[in-house]
Design a protein around this motif. Structure first.
Motif, PDB file in Angstrom:
ATOM      1  N   ASP A 125      -5.105   1.870   5.567  1.00  0.00           N
ATOM      2  CA  ASP A 125      -5.015   2.967   4.605  1.00  0.00           C
ATOM      3  C   ASP A 125      -5.444   2.527   3.201  1.00  0.00           C
ATOM      4  OD1 ASP A 125      -4.558   5.588   3.852  1.00  0.00           O
ATOM      5  OD2 ASP A 125      -2.441   5.267   3.393  1.00  0.00           O
ATOM      6  N   LEU A 128      -4.026   3.882  -6.524  1.00  0.00           N
ATOM      7  CA  LEU A 128      -5.028   3.413  -5.574  1.00  0.00           C
ATOM      8  C   LEU A 128      -4.788   1.938  -5.264  1.00  0.00           C
ATOM      9  CD1 LEU A 128      -8.155   5.061  -7.246  1.00  0.00           C
ATOM     10  CD2 LEU A 128      -6.870   5.926  -5.274  1.00  0.00           C
ATOM     11  N   HIS A 141       0.784   4.087  -2.919  1.00  0.00           N
ATOM     12  CA  HIS A 141       0.408   5.466  -2.596  1.00  0.00           C
ATOM     13  C   HIS A 141       1.546   6.455  -2.865  1.00  0.00           C
ATOM     14  CE1 HIS A 141      -3.197   4.252   0.189  1.00  0.00           C
ATOM     15  NE2 HIS A 141      -3.448   4.133  -1.102  1.00  0.00           N
ATOM     16  N   ARG A 142       2.774   6.024  -2.713  1.00  0.00           N
ATOM     17  CA  ARG A 142       3.893   6.914  -3.035  1.00  0.00           C
ATOM     18  C   ARG A 142       3.876   7.329  -4.506  1.00  0.00           C
ATOM     19  NH1 ARG A 142       7.306   3.691   0.429  1.00  0.00           N
ATOM     20  NH2 ARG A 142       8.090   2.540  -1.386  1.00  0.00           N
ATOM     21  N   ASP A 151      -7.962   2.107  -0.181  1.00  0.00           N
ATOM     22  CA  ASP A 151      -8.890   2.893  -0.993  1.00  0.00           C
ATOM     23  C   ASP A 151     -10.159   2.098  -1.269  1.00  0.00           C
ATOM     24  OD1 ASP A 151      -7.059   5.188  -1.477  1.00  0.00           O
ATOM     25  OD2 ASP A 151      -5.859   3.617  -2.421  1.00  0.00           O
ATOM     26  N   THR A 205       0.840  -1.206   0.000  1.00  0.00           N
ATOM     27  CA  THR A 205       0.000   0.000   0.000  1.00  0.00           C
ATOM     28  C   THR A 205       0.870   1.250   0.000  1.00  0.00           C
ATOM     29  OG1 THR A 205      -1.817  -1.150   1.124  1.00  0.00           O
ATOM     30  CG2 THR A 205      -1.790   1.258   1.258  1.00  0.00           C
ATOM     31  N   GLN A 206       1.917   1.242   0.784  1.00  0.00           N
ATOM     32  CA  GLN A 206       2.827   2.399   0.811  1.00  0.00           C
ATOM     33  C   GLN A 206       3.495   2.601  -0.547  1.00  0.00           C
ATOM     34  OE1 GLN A 206       5.575   1.868   4.054  1.00  0.00           O
ATOM     35  NE2 GLN A 206       3.960   1.909   5.613  1.00  0.00           N
TER      36      GLN A 206
END
Length: 389
Positions: free
Chosen positions: A201, A181, A176-177, A203, A172-173
């Motif tokens: 975290d 999504l 998102h970086r 979406d 996820t990190q």
């Protein structure tokens, strides 16, 4: 942790254990007395009132609220759909692939996830698969592929064919970086441990009721992060996706301001009645208790497999719920287990044993005895020591 007496009391609520050892929750959860009562409540309402749609819609909204609480979301962030496929297709129809074209997913995804996004290639999507390394996909492999051209990263929490658990936080990190999504498919895990979509975290989050949530097929839930909802206008829609479904105006297209915009036709009311008791039963037991018990069972079977010298496709430190053992003939081994009244399943060369809160260490022992008698059907691991007795 749950005591043996508590486990036996839970197990007594699932009639199948009167006749069989049920270890196939990865395909369909066992039927409890609570879920059966929910189905009977629906039938009674139909008999007694004919068409009590106000009552049924009230129950429908109760299910939305119950699931939202289950995953730490607000009801406005939850869509109720007939299947995970329907939910994913709704999201897919709302995305465009003009600026960000790439869909990046691991090759361990359930076929639905691949099929839906491959179907979007005619609209400009470029689908890329992250390759596995043996029976795992390191998060670093995603980092090599996710970039500023990536629109979405679909991610299975637990792989249906080998029990591998993805590193959701790390992936996820990474996504998102790059501004991508993340959609987590939790179908093979939801119902076996606490879920907090905010802490993860995410979406999007999708799951259905028929496996570890102990409900029937034909019902699924999708979380959409509140900040995203207004920017997504699905073209796969219907009257229940509108702001006012009961306006009955075919000329008015006004999507709901909530995640309900991803819904389409009339709700699956019988399944809603059956789903709510499944949530309630799990919450009464306590999700931390469920998780601890499932981990104990998974670790016990993995130890038995090592002692037998059998090769596991599932990582040795797995917390479950799915343990997959590599076989020379997995279909035949499923039949051998069935002869001992054990219900399991297989995918490709893997025997799938899935645990839930109603299973016991005695179940593990019984499976291990059948595996020992049929060791010729197993793929052996030279690194293991055959010391099981």
């Amino acid at each position: 942790m749950l005591t043996d007496r508590q486990i036996q009391a839970i197990r007594a609520r699932f009639r199948i254990f009167e006749r069989k050892i049920y270890l196939n929750s990865c395909s369909q959860g066992a039927l409890s007395d609570a879920v059966q009562a929910g189905m009977e409540d629906y039938i009674a309402s139909w008999h007694e009132q004919g068409s009590p749609w106000e009552l049924w819609v009230e129950c429908y909204e109760e299910a939305r609220t119950a699931f939202a609480q289950f995953i730490n979301a607000s009801p406005d962030e939850v869509a109720i759909v007939t299947s995970v496929s329907a939910g994913i297709n709704g999201v897919a129809s709302a995305l465009n692939f003009h600026e960000r074209k790439k869909i990046v997913m691991g090759e361990f995804e359930f076929p639905t996830m691949g099929h839906v996004w491959l179907g979007q290639r005619v609209r400009g999507a470029e689908v890329q698969f992250v390759e596995a390394e043996g029976n795992s996909i390191p998060a670093a492999n995603y980092e090599k592929m996710v970039d500023r051209n990536t629109c979405l990263v679909p991610l299975t929490h637990v792989c249906f064919k080998n029990g591998f658990r993805s590193d959701v936080a790390a992936i996820t990190q990474i996504a998102h970086r790059s501004g991508a999504l993340v959609m987590l498919d939790d179908y093979q895990d939801c119902g076996t441990r606490p879920v907090d979509v905010k802490a993860m975290d995410l979406d999007f989050f999708v799951t259905g009721t028929l496996k570890y949530l102990l409900g029937p097929p034909g019902l699924a839930f999708m979380y959409v992060r509140k900040e995203l909802i207004s920017s997504l206008a699905p073209t796969v829609t219907g009257w229940f996706g509108q702001a006012d479904p009961f306006a009955y105006d075919p000329k008015l297209f006004a999507l709901s301001p909530t995640s309900r915009r991803f819904e389409s036709g009339s709700p699956s009311v019988p399944n809603v009645y059956a789903a709510i008791p499944g949530f309630q039963l799990l919450q009464e037991i306590g999700m931390e208790n469920v998780a601890g018990h499932v981990k104990k069972l998974a670790q016990s079977l993995l130890r038995c497999a090592r002692d037998l010298g059998a090769r596991a496709k599932t990582p040795a430190d797995s917390a479950g719920p799915l343990v997959v053992l590599q076989c020379k003939d997995s279909a035949l081994l499923v039949q051998k287990l069935a002869q001992s009244n054990i219900v399991a399943s297989n995918r490709h060369d893997g025997l799938r044993i899935s645990f839930h809160v109603y299973n016991t260490l005695d179940d593990v022992k019984t499976v291990a005895e059948v595996l020992k008698k049929n060791i010729d059907l197993m793929v052996l691991d030279p690194a293991s020591v055959g010391s099981y007795d």
